[in-house]
Design a protein around this motif. Structure first.
Motif, PDB file in Angstrom:
ATOM      1  N   ALA A 166      64.721 -35.925  46.870  1.00  0.00           N
ATOM      2  CA  ALA A 166      65.256 -35.053  47.916  1.00  0.00           C
ATOM      3  C   ALA A 166      65.064 -33.577  47.568  1.00  0.00           C
ATOM      4  CB  ALA A 166      66.731 -35.371  48.153  1.00  0.00           C
ATOM      5  N   PHE A 167      65.456 -33.185  46.361  1.00  0.00           N
ATOM      6  CA  PHE A 167      65.288 -31.777  45.988  1.00  0.00           C
ATOM      7  C   PHE A 167      63.807 -31.412  45.888  1.00  0.00           C
ATOM      8  CE2 PHE A 167      69.759 -32.042  44.309  1.00  0.00           C
ATOM      9  CZ  PHE A 167      70.275 -31.012  45.093  1.00  0.00           C
ATOM     10  N   GLY A 168      63.003 -32.304  45.324  1.00  0.00           N
ATOM     11  CA  GLY A 168      61.560 -32.047  45.250  1.00  0.00           C
ATOM     12  C   GLY A 168      60.943 -31.904  46.627  1.00  0.00           C
ATOM     13  N   GLY A 169      61.409 -32.726  47.565  1.00  0.00           N
ATOM     14  CA  GLY A 169      60.904 -32.658  48.933  1.00  0.00           C
ATOM     15  C   GLY A 169      61.212 -31.342  49.617  1.00  0.00           C
ATOM     16  N   HIS A 170      62.240 -30.659  49.117  1.00  0.00           N
ATOM     17  CA  HIS A 170      62.598 -29.343  49.666  1.00  0.00           C
ATOM     18  C   HIS A 170      62.065 -28.212  48.793  1.00  0.00           C
ATOM     19  CE1 HIS A 170      65.116 -30.446  53.120  1.00  0.00           C
ATOM     20  NE2 HIS A 170      65.398 -31.532  52.426  1.00  0.00           N
ATOM     21  N   GLY A 171      61.114 -28.540  47.917  1.00  0.00           N
ATOM     22  CA  GLY A 171      60.400 -27.490  47.200  1.00  0.00           C
ATOM     23  C   GLY A 171      61.050 -26.987  45.931  1.00  0.00           C
ATOM     24  N   VAL A 172      62.076 -27.690  45.444  1.00  0.00           N
ATOM     25  CA  VAL A 172      62.755 -27.228  44.233  1.00  0.00           C
ATOM     26  C   VAL A 172      62.038 -27.783  42.998  1.00  0.00           C
ATOM     27  CG1 VAL A 172      64.926 -27.158  42.943  1.00  0.00           C
ATOM     28  CG2 VAL A 172      64.971 -27.132  45.450  1.00  0.00           C
ATOM     29  N   SER A 173      61.683 -26.882  42.084  1.00  0.00           N
ATOM     30  CA  SER A 173      61.085 -27.261  40.800  1.00  0.00           C
ATOM     31  C   SER A 173      61.762 -26.460  39.703  1.00  0.00           C
ATOM     32  CB  SER A 173      59.589 -26.967  40.799  1.00  0.00           C
ATOM     33  OG  SER A 173      59.365 -25.564  40.711  1.00  0.00           O
ATOM     34  N   SER A 174      61.335 -26.669  38.479  1.00  0.00           N
ATOM     35  CA  SER A 174      61.949 -25.947  37.355  1.00  0.00           C
ATOM     36  C   SER A 174      61.691 -24.440  37.447  1.00  0.00           C
ATOM     37  CB  SER A 174      61.406 -26.486  36.027  1.00  0.00           C
ATOM     38  OG  SER A 174      59.995 -26.347  35.989  1.00  0.00           O
ATOM     39  N   ALA A 175      60.697 -24.043  38.246  1.00  0.00           N
ATOM     40  CA  ALA A 175      60.380 -22.613  38.390  1.00  0.00           C
ATOM     41  C   ALA A 175      61.183 -21.942  39.504  1.00  0.00           C
ATOM     42  CB  ALA A 175      58.889 -22.445  38.669  1.00  0.00           C
ATOM     43  N   SER A 176      61.965 -22.705  40.240  1.00  0.00           N
ATOM     44  CA  SER A 176      62.657 -22.172  41.422  1.00  0.00           C
ATOM     45  C   SER A 176      63.914 -21.380  41.067  1.00  0.00           C
ATOM     46  CB  SER A 176      63.054 -23.316  42.357  1.00  0.00           C
ATOM     47  OG  SER A 176      61.932 -24.055  42.779  1.00  0.00           O
ATOM     48  N   ARG A 177      64.217 -20.433  41.937  1.00  0.00           N
ATOM     49  CA  ARG A 177      65.519 -19.760  41.926  1.00  0.00           C
ATOM     50  C   ARG A 177      66.227 -20.228  43.203  1.00  0.00           C
ATOM     51  NH1 ARG A 177      64.648 -13.392  41.122  1.00  0.00           N
ATOM     52  NH2 ARG A 177      66.817 -13.546  40.420  1.00  0.00           N
ATOM     53  N   VAL A 178      67.263 -21.001  43.059  1.00  0.00           N
ATOM     54  CA  VAL A 178      67.939 -21.599  44.212  1.00  0.00           C
ATOM     55  C   VAL A 178      69.165 -20.770  44.591  1.00  0.00           C
ATOM     56  CG1 VAL A 178      69.221 -23.618  45.032  1.00  0.00           C
ATOM     57  CG2 VAL A 178      67.111 -23.928  43.710  1.00  0.00           C
ATOM     58  N   VAL A 179      69.275 -20.461  45.885  1.00  0.00           N
ATOM     59  CA  VAL A 179      70.468 -19.814  46.428  1.00  0.00           C
ATOM     60  C   VAL A 179      70.988 -20.689  47.569  1.00  0.00           C
ATOM     61  CG1 VAL A 179      71.416 -17.797  47.619  1.00  0.00           C
ATOM     62  CG2 VAL A 179      69.760 -17.480  45.770  1.00  0.00           C
ATOM     63  N   LEU A 180      72.280 -20.968  47.531  1.00  0.00           N
ATOM     64  CA  LEU A 180      72.918 -21.882  48.471  1.00  0.00           C
ATOM     65  C   LEU A 180      73.956 -21.131  49.301  1.00  0.00           C
ATOM     66  CD1 LEU A 180      73.703 -24.506  45.699  1.00  0.00           C
ATOM     67  CD2 LEU A 180      71.838 -24.714  47.350  1.00  0.00           C
ATOM     68  N   TYR A 181      74.070 -21.478  50.586  1.00  0.00           N
ATOM     69  CA  TYR A 181      75.136 -20.874  51.388  1.00  0.00           C
ATOM     70  C   TYR A 181      75.622 -21.851  52.447  1.00  0.00           C
ATOM     71  CZ  TYR A 181      71.985 -19.796  55.367  1.00  0.00           C
ATOM     72  OH  TYR A 181      71.125 -19.873  56.439  1.00  0.00           O
ATOM     73  N   GLY A 182      76.780 -21.532  53.011  1.00  0.00           N
ATOM     74  CA  GLY A 182      77.337 -22.326  54.092  1.00  0.00           C
ATOM     75  C   GLY A 182      77.838 -21.435  55.203  1.00  0.00           C
ATOM     76  N   ILE A 183      78.372 -22.076  56.239  1.00  0.00           N
ATOM     77  CA  ILE A 183      78.985 -21.368  57.367  1.00  0.00           C
ATOM     78  C   ILE A 183      80.467 -21.727  57.392  1.00  0.00           C
ATOM     79  CG2 ILE A 183      79.037 -21.132  59.886  1.00  0.00           C
ATOM     80  CD1 ILE A 183      76.060 -21.927  59.908  1.00  0.00           C
ATOM     81  N   GLY A 184      81.327 -20.717  57.445  1.00  0.00           N
ATOM     82  CA  GLY A 184      82.770 -20.958  57.563  1.00  0.00           C
ATOM     83  C   GLY A 184      83.474 -21.184  56.248  1.00  0.00           C
ATOM     84  N   THR A 185      82.781 -21.756  55.293  1.00  0.00           N
ATOM     85  CA  THR A 185      83.341 -22.051  53.974  1.00  0.00           C
ATOM     86  C   THR A 185      82.195 -22.220  52.984  1.00  0.00           C
ATOM     87  OG1 THR A 185      84.523 -23.716  52.639  1.00  0.00           O
ATOM     88  CG2 THR A 185      83.453 -24.494  54.658  1.00  0.00           C
ATOM     89  N   PRO A 186      82.413 -21.833  51.723  1.00  0.00           N
ATOM     90  CA  PRO A 186      81.353 -22.047  50.736  1.00  0.00           C
ATOM     91  C   PRO A 186      81.371 -23.443  50.126  1.00  0.00           C
ATOM     92  CG  PRO A 186      83.181 -20.910  49.701  1.00  0.00           C
ATOM     93  CD  PRO A 186      83.548 -21.073  51.151  1.00  0.00           C
ATOM     94  N   MET A 187      82.274 -24.332  50.574  1.00  0.00           N
ATOM     95  CA  MET A 187      82.460 -25.589  49.839  1.00  0.00           C
ATOM     96  C   MET A 187      81.225 -26.492  49.864  1.00  0.00           C
ATOM     97  SD  MET A 187      85.169 -27.755  52.150  1.00  0.00           S
ATOM     98  CE  MET A 187      84.804 -28.388  53.784  1.00  0.00           C
ATOM     99  N   TRP A 188      80.414 -26.395  50.925  1.00  0.00           N
ATOM    100  CA  TRP A 188      79.197 -27.213  50.966  1.00  0.00           C
ATOM    101  C   TRP A 188      78.179 -26.668  49.976  1.00  0.00           C
ATOM    102  CZ3 TRP A 188      80.609 -31.386  53.260  1.00  0.00           C
ATOM    103  CH2 TRP A 188      81.580 -31.319  54.253  1.00  0.00           C
TER     104      TRP A 188
END
Length: 289
Positions: free
Chosen positions: A86-108
């Motif tokens: 799943a993560f690989g399918g979304h382009g995440v590799s050991s070289a990636s810098r991942v930033v995550l966000y949500g709407i309304g709450t950061p819990m997701w």
């Protein structure tokens, strides 16, 4: 290495970097039909993503791709091979810098942060205030479906201790070196209102630091660390103890874990089944009042 909390200004500065992997993680919990036996319906946030997202972002569907499909419980951590795909399918590799966000709450976003940390991936940050703060500041938005990232190879390096089950949580409830913290609201912690999960109440002996009290209600940003530490210490949470956090489905508890981690607490774990499992299991003790 990214700071694990990134501001909207900092994100704007790196938004065109090729190694950035930016994700909206939003899911919505909606009332379940009468008699369905489900605590709630899980609705992917793809519709609000398509209505407006941070430019260049992709969308992660927690229940759709990143949860165990072989259990009735929502959002349970799936096996490593599924997550690598799943993560690989979304382009995440050991070289990636991942930033995550949500709407309304950061819990997701903090849930995905916790999952990635458990897989040994460190270069991951949560956007302070999420899309709410980004929009509040009048920053640009993009609409339409995700363009996505080029698939990559994601290799997990799983680490122990990030998740516990009901048996470990029950055993820990009588251990003096462990403190169990409930991230649900105080009325649910005390069992004063009917619970959508089953029996009202809490894991015996647990204290309460509601995830909602750790966020600014207007900007959805995290409260200052000093304020968070005061709330945790008021409940007897200290750095010499192991902390087990739980909530309804293992999501909002990761807000508590995120802030505890940033405060330097390092013996942290999540009861993944949380009240979605505990409240329904009559063999497990429950406490109210």
């Amino acid at each position: 290495m990214l700071n694990e909390l990134i501001t909207t200004t900092e994100l704007a500065d790196i938004i065109n970097q090729p190694e950035l992997r930016l994700f909206d993680c939003t899911t919505y919990l909606e009332p379940a039909p009468e008699g369905s036996g489900q605590p709630y319906l899980t609705v992917s946030g793809r519709h609000t993503f398509e209505a407006g997202h941070v430019p260049g972002a992709d969308f992660l569907d927690l229940q759709g791709e990143f949860s165990d499909p072989n259990t009735e419980l929502r959002f349970m951590m799936p096996d490593v091979a599924r997550l690598e795909r799943a993560f690989g399918g979304h382009g995440v590799s050991s070289a990636s810098r991942v930033v995550l966000y949500g709407i309304g709450t950061p819990m997701w976003a903090t849930r995905f942060w916790w999952m990635l940390k458990s897989l040994g991936f460190e270069n991951v940050a949560v956007l302070d205030g999420g899309l709410d703060k980004w929009k509040l500041e009048g920053r640009p938005l993009e609409t339409g479906p995700a363009k996505g990232y080029q698939p990559a190879t994601f290799t997990a390096r799983p680490r122990d201790g990030f998740f516990v089950d009901k048996h470990q949580t029950l055993a820990a409830s009588s251990e003096p070196g462990t403190i169990i913290v409930n991230a649900l609201g105080p009325q649910f912690h005390k069992g004063l209102e009917p619970s959508r999960y089953g029996r009202p109440g809490r894991v015996p002996g647990s204290c309460n630091v509601s995830a909602a009290t750790l966020l600014d209600p207007k900007t959805k940003a995290f409260v200052p660390l000093a304020e968070a530490e005061t709330k945790f210490q008021a409940q007897g949470i200290t750095k010499d103890k192991r902390v087990i956090a739980y909530c309804g489905g293992g999501i909002s508890a990761t807000v508590d874990l995120f802030l505890l981690h940033r405060l330097g607490y390092d013996n942290l774990t999540l009861y993944d089944g949380s009240m979605g499992e505990w409240a329904k299991d009559a063999s497990l003790p429950i406490e109210t009042g």
